[in-house]
Write a protein that holds these residues in place. Structure first.
Motif, PDB file in Angstrom:
ATOM      1  N   THR A  31      80.870 -11.885  33.303  1.00 31.63           N
ATOM      2  CA  THR A  31      79.865 -12.769  32.722  1.00 31.63           C
ATOM      3  C   THR A  31      79.788 -12.506  31.233  1.00 31.63           C
ATOM      4  N   PHE A  32      79.790 -13.574  30.456  1.00 35.48           N
ATOM      5  CA  PHE A  32      79.683 -13.489  29.006  1.00 35.48           C
ATOM      6  C   PHE A  32      78.409 -14.171  28.556  1.00 35.48           C
ATOM      7  N   LEU A  33      77.748 -13.578  27.581  1.00 34.82           N
ATOM      8  CA  LEU A  33      76.593 -14.202  26.969  1.00 34.82           C
ATOM      9  C   LEU A  33      77.030 -14.844  25.662  1.00 34.82           C
ATOM     10  N   LEU A  34      76.537 -16.041  25.402  1.00 33.14           N
ATOM     11  CA  LEU A  34      76.780 -16.734  24.145  1.00 33.14           C
ATOM     12  C   LEU A  34      75.471 -16.690  23.374  1.00 33.14           C
ATOM     13  N   LEU A  35      75.462 -15.997  22.261  1.00 31.62           N
ATOM     14  CA  LEU A  35      74.249 -15.795  21.475  1.00 31.62           C
ATOM     15  C   LEU A  35      74.280 -16.669  20.239  1.00 31.62           C
ATOM     16  N   GLU A  36      73.272 -17.503  20.085  1.00 26.66           N
ATOM     17  CA  GLU A  36      73.172 -18.342  18.897  1.00 26.66           C
ATOM     18  C   GLU A  36      72.147 -17.738  17.955  1.00 26.66           C
ATOM     19  N   SER A  37      72.569 -17.470  16.745  1.00 29.27           N
ATOM     20  CA  SER A  37      71.719 -16.922  15.679  1.00 29.27           C
ATOM     21  C   SER A  37      70.900 -15.712  16.132  1.00 29.27           C
ATOM     22  N   PRO A  38      71.558 -14.660  16.625  1.00 29.72           N
ATOM     23  CA  PRO A  38      70.807 -13.477  17.046  1.00 29.72           C
ATOM     24  C   PRO A  38      70.141 -12.789  15.853  1.00 29.72           C
ATOM     25  N   ILE A  39      68.900 -12.345  16.063  1.00 27.01           N
ATOM     26  CA  ILE A  39      68.136 -11.706  14.994  1.00 27.01           C
ATOM     27  C   ILE A  39      67.543 -10.396  15.503  1.00 27.01           C
ATOM     28  N   THR A  40      67.181  -9.542  14.538  1.00 28.53           N
ATOM     29  CA  THR A  40      66.389  -8.360  14.848  1.00 28.53           C
ATOM     30  C   THR A  40      64.997  -8.602  14.276  1.00 28.53           C
ATOM     31  N   ILE A  41      63.994  -8.124  14.991  1.00 29.41           N
ATOM     32  CA  ILE A  41      62.613  -8.279  14.552  1.00 29.41           C
ATOM     33  C   ILE A  41      61.977  -6.900  14.531  1.00 29.41           C
ATOM     34  N   GLN A  42      61.355  -6.584  13.396  1.00 31.46           N
ATOM     35  CA  GLN A  42      60.729  -5.280  13.250  1.00 31.46           C
ATOM     36  C   GLN A  42      59.284  -5.478  12.789  1.00 31.46           C
ATOM     37  N   LYS A  43      58.362  -4.837  13.474  1.00 29.30           N
ATOM     38  CA  LYS A  43      56.957  -4.891  13.087  1.00 29.30           C
ATOM     39  C   LYS A  43      56.738  -3.856  11.988  1.00 29.30           C
ATOM     40  N   VAL A  44      56.207  -4.293  10.847  1.00 26.53           N
ATOM     41  CA  VAL A  44      55.993  -3.388   9.722  1.00 26.53           C
ATOM     42  C   VAL A  44      54.528  -3.441   9.294  1.00 26.53           C
ATOM     43  N   LYS A  45      54.039  -2.294   8.868  1.00 27.09           N
ATOM     44  CA  LYS A  45      52.651  -2.164   8.431  1.00 27.09           C
ATOM     45  C   LYS A  45      52.565  -2.522   6.945  1.00 27.09           C
ATOM     46  N   ASN A  46      51.573  -3.319   6.603  1.00 26.30           N
ATOM     47  CA  ASN A  46      51.342  -3.672   5.211  1.00 26.30           C
ATOM     48  C   ASN A  46      50.835  -2.433   4.480  1.00 26.30           C
ATOM     49  N   ARG A  47      51.479  -2.070   3.393  1.00 28.63           N
ATOM     50  CA  ARG A  47      51.119  -0.849   2.672  1.00 28.63           C
ATOM     51  C   ARG A  47      49.742  -0.930   2.010  1.00 28.63           C
ATOM     52  N   SER A  48      49.379  -2.140   1.549  1.00 27.77           N
ATOM     53  CA  SER A  48      48.106  -2.267   0.839  1.00 27.77           C
ATOM     54  C   SER A  48      46.905  -2.339   1.784  1.00 27.77           C
ATOM     55  N   SER A  49      47.141  -2.755   3.029  1.00 29.46           N
ATOM     56  CA  SER A  49      46.054  -2.842   4.003  1.00 29.46           C
ATOM     57  C   SER A  49      46.526  -2.195   5.306  1.00 29.46           C
ATOM     58  N   GLY A  50      45.947  -1.076   5.645  1.00 28.54           N
ATOM     59  CA  GLY A  50      46.412  -0.263   6.754  1.00 28.54           C
ATOM     60  C   GLY A  50      46.422  -0.924   8.123  1.00 28.54           C
ATOM     61  N   ASN A  51      45.579  -1.930   8.339  1.00 31.48           N
ATOM     62  CA  ASN A  51      45.486  -2.537   9.670  1.00 31.48           C
ATOM     63  C   ASN A  51      46.203  -3.874   9.790  1.00 31.48           C
ATOM     64  N   VAL A  52      46.908  -4.279   8.754  1.00 23.94           N
ATOM     65  CA  VAL A  52      47.596  -5.571   8.771  1.00 23.94           C
ATOM     66  C   VAL A  52      49.094  -5.339   9.001  1.00 23.94           C
ATOM     67  N   TYR A  53      49.644  -6.079   9.957  1.00 26.26           N
ATOM     68  CA  TYR A  53      51.065  -5.961  10.273  1.00 26.26           C
ATOM     69  C   TYR A  53      51.768  -7.276   9.979  1.00 26.26           C
ATOM     70  N   ALA A  54      53.044  -7.165   9.672  1.00 22.04           N
ATOM     71  CA  ALA A  54      53.894  -8.337   9.461  1.00 22.04           C
ATOM     72  C   ALA A  54      55.186  -8.104  10.232  1.00 22.04           C
ATOM     73  N   TYR A  55      56.021  -9.112  10.286  1.00 21.00           N
ATOM     74  CA  TYR A  55      57.298  -8.989  10.978  1.00 21.00           C
ATOM     75  C   TYR A  55      58.438  -9.157   9.978  1.00 21.00           C
ATOM     76  N   LYS A  56      59.398  -8.275  10.073  1.00 22.17           N
ATOM     77  CA  LYS A  56      60.610  -8.347   9.260  1.00 22.17           C
ATOM     78  C   LYS A  56      61.710  -8.893  10.161  1.00 22.17           C
ATOM     79  N   VAL A  57      62.252 -10.056   9.795  1.00 21.01           N
ATOM     80  CA  VAL A  57      63.285 -10.721  10.594  1.00 21.01           C
ATOM     81  C   VAL A  57      64.590 -10.695   9.804  1.00 21.01           C
TER      82      VAL A  57
END
Length: 131
Positions: A31-57
Protein backbone atom coordinates in the motif's frame (compact mmCIF):
# COMPACT_ATOMS: atom_id res chain seq x y z
CA UNK A 1 -8.35 -0.05 -5.18
CA UNK A 2 -8.77 3.71 -4.87
CA UNK A 3 -10.78 5.64 -2.30
CA UNK A 4 -11.58 9.31 -1.89
CA UNK A 5 -8.83 11.61 -0.66
CA UNK A 6 -8.93 12.72 2.97
CA UNK A 7 -7.01 14.97 5.34
CA UNK A 8 -4.90 13.14 7.89
CA UNK A 9 -2.23 13.40 10.51
CA UNK A 10 0.53 10.88 9.87
CA UNK A 11 3.12 9.74 12.40
CA UNK A 12 6.11 7.98 10.86
CA UNK A 13 8.15 5.28 12.56
CA UNK A 14 11.01 7.81 12.54
CA UNK A 15 9.01 10.07 14.88
CA UNK A 16 8.13 12.72 12.29
CA UNK A 17 4.55 13.97 12.31
CA UNK A 18 2.94 15.59 9.28
CA UNK A 19 -0.47 16.73 8.06
CA UNK A 20 -1.54 16.28 4.43
CA UNK A 21 -4.29 15.57 1.96
CA UNK A 22 -3.95 11.82 1.56
CA UNK A 23 -4.90 9.34 -1.10
CA UNK A 24 -3.80 5.75 -1.27
CA UNK A 25 -3.27 2.95 -3.69
CA UNK A 26 -3.06 -0.78 -3.02
CA UNK A 27 -0.84 -2.79 -5.34
CA UNK A 28 -0.99 -6.55 -4.66
CA UNK A 29 0.58 -6.83 -1.20
CA UNK A 30 1.79 -3.22 -0.88
CA UNK A 31 0.00 0.00 0.00
CA UNK A 32 1.28 3.43 -0.96
CA UNK A 33 0.14 6.76 0.39
CA UNK A 34 -0.03 9.75 -1.95
CA UNK A 35 0.55 12.92 0.06
CA UNK A 36 -0.45 16.28 -1.37
CA UNK A 37 1.32 19.29 0.13
CA UNK A 38 2.44 17.63 3.38
CA UNK A 39 3.19 20.12 6.16
CA UNK A 40 4.55 20.15 9.68
CA UNK A 41 2.68 22.10 12.34
CA UNK A 42 4.31 23.27 15.54
CA UNK A 43 2.59 25.02 18.43
CA UNK A 44 4.76 27.92 19.62
CA UNK A 45 4.39 30.21 22.61
CA UNK A 46 4.28 33.94 21.97
CA UNK A 47 7.33 35.45 23.68
CA UNK A 48 5.65 38.76 24.52
CA UNK A 49 2.55 37.16 26.07
CA UNK A 50 3.09 33.97 28.04
CA UNK A 51 -0.40 32.52 27.58
CA UNK A 52 -0.83 33.13 23.85
CA UNK A 53 0.06 30.38 21.38
CA UNK A 54 0.43 30.41 17.62
CA UNK A 55 1.09 27.75 15.01
CA UNK A 56 4.20 27.53 12.86
CA UNK A 57 3.40 25.81 9.55
CA UNK A 58 6.21 24.64 7.25
CA UNK A 59 6.54 22.33 4.25
CA UNK A 60 7.50 18.77 5.22
CA UNK A 61 10.48 18.73 2.85
CA UNK A 62 12.04 22.16 2.83
CA UNK A 63 14.32 21.68 -0.19
CA UNK A 64 11.65 20.38 -2.58
CA UNK A 65 9.15 22.43 -4.54
CA UNK A 66 7.09 19.33 -5.34
CA UNK A 67 3.64 19.03 -3.84
CA UNK A 68 2.93 15.32 -4.37
CA UNK A 69 4.85 12.58 -2.56
CA UNK A 70 4.50 8.79 -2.65
CA UNK A 71 5.41 6.90 0.52
CA UNK A 72 5.23 3.27 1.55
CA UNK A 73 2.66 2.55 4.29
CA UNK A 74 5.31 0.37 5.98
CA UNK A 75 7.05 3.60 7.08
CA UNK A 76 3.93 4.80 8.92
CA UNK A 77 3.43 4.18 12.64
CA UNK A 78 -0.12 5.56 12.70
CA UNK A 79 -2.48 7.61 10.57
CA UNK A 80 -5.68 9.32 11.61
CA UNK A 81 -8.24 11.05 9.42
CA UNK A 82 -8.82 14.67 10.41
CA UNK A 83 -12.07 16.61 10.34
CA UNK A 84 -10.59 19.55 12.29
CA UNK A 85 -11.60 22.60 10.26
CA UNK A 86 -8.92 24.83 11.79
CA UNK A 87 -6.09 22.45 10.82
CA UNK A 88 -7.56 21.87 7.35
CA UNK A 89 -7.85 25.64 6.83
CA UNK A 90 -4.20 26.10 7.93
CA UNK A 91 -3.15 23.44 5.40
CA UNK A 92 -5.15 24.96 2.54
CA UNK A 93 -4.02 28.53 3.29
CA UNK A 94 -0.38 27.51 3.60
CA UNK A 95 -0.53 25.42 0.41
CA UNK A 96 -2.02 28.28 -1.60
CA UNK A 97 0.51 30.82 -0.27
CA UNK A 98 3.43 28.43 -0.71
CA UNK A 99 2.40 27.67 -4.30
CA UNK A 100 2.23 31.39 -5.12
CA UNK A 101 5.62 32.03 -3.51
CA UNK A 102 7.36 29.11 -5.24
CA UNK A 103 5.85 29.51 -8.70
CA UNK A 104 8.25 31.71 -10.62
CA UNK A 105 6.27 31.46 -13.83
CA UNK A 106 3.09 29.85 -15.06
CA UNK A 107 3.33 26.06 -15.16
CA UNK A 108 2.63 24.32 -18.44
CA UNK A 109 2.76 20.80 -19.87
CA UNK A 110 6.14 21.46 -21.53
CA UNK A 111 7.70 21.73 -18.06
CA UNK A 112 6.50 18.29 -17.01
CA UNK A 113 3.43 16.41 -15.95
CA UNK A 114 0.83 18.40 -14.03
CA UNK A 115 -1.90 16.43 -12.27
CA UNK A 116 -4.20 16.05 -9.31
CA UNK A 117 -3.89 13.21 -6.79
CA UNK A 118 -6.71 11.31 -8.51
CA UNK A 119 -5.04 11.65 -11.94
CA UNK A 120 -1.68 10.58 -10.49
CA UNK A 121 -3.25 7.54 -8.79
CA UNK A 122 -4.96 6.51 -12.02
CA UNK A 123 -1.77 6.95 -14.00
CA UNK A 124 0.30 4.98 -11.46
CA UNK A 125 -2.26 2.17 -11.41
CA UNK A 126 -2.27 2.00 -15.22
CA UNK A 127 1.53 1.88 -15.31
CA UNK A 128 1.58 -0.85 -12.68
CA UNK A 129 -1.15 -2.93 -14.32
CA UNK A 130 0.51 -2.69 -17.74
CA UNK A 131 3.90 -3.87 -16.46
Amino acid sequence: MMEDDFYATIKFKSGEEIFALVGYSEEEDRTFLLLESPITIQKVKNRSSGNVYAYKVEPWLKTSKEDLFVINIDDVLTLTESHDLETIAMHETFSQQYDKFNTEKKLNRKMGYISTIKEAKKSLEELYNNS
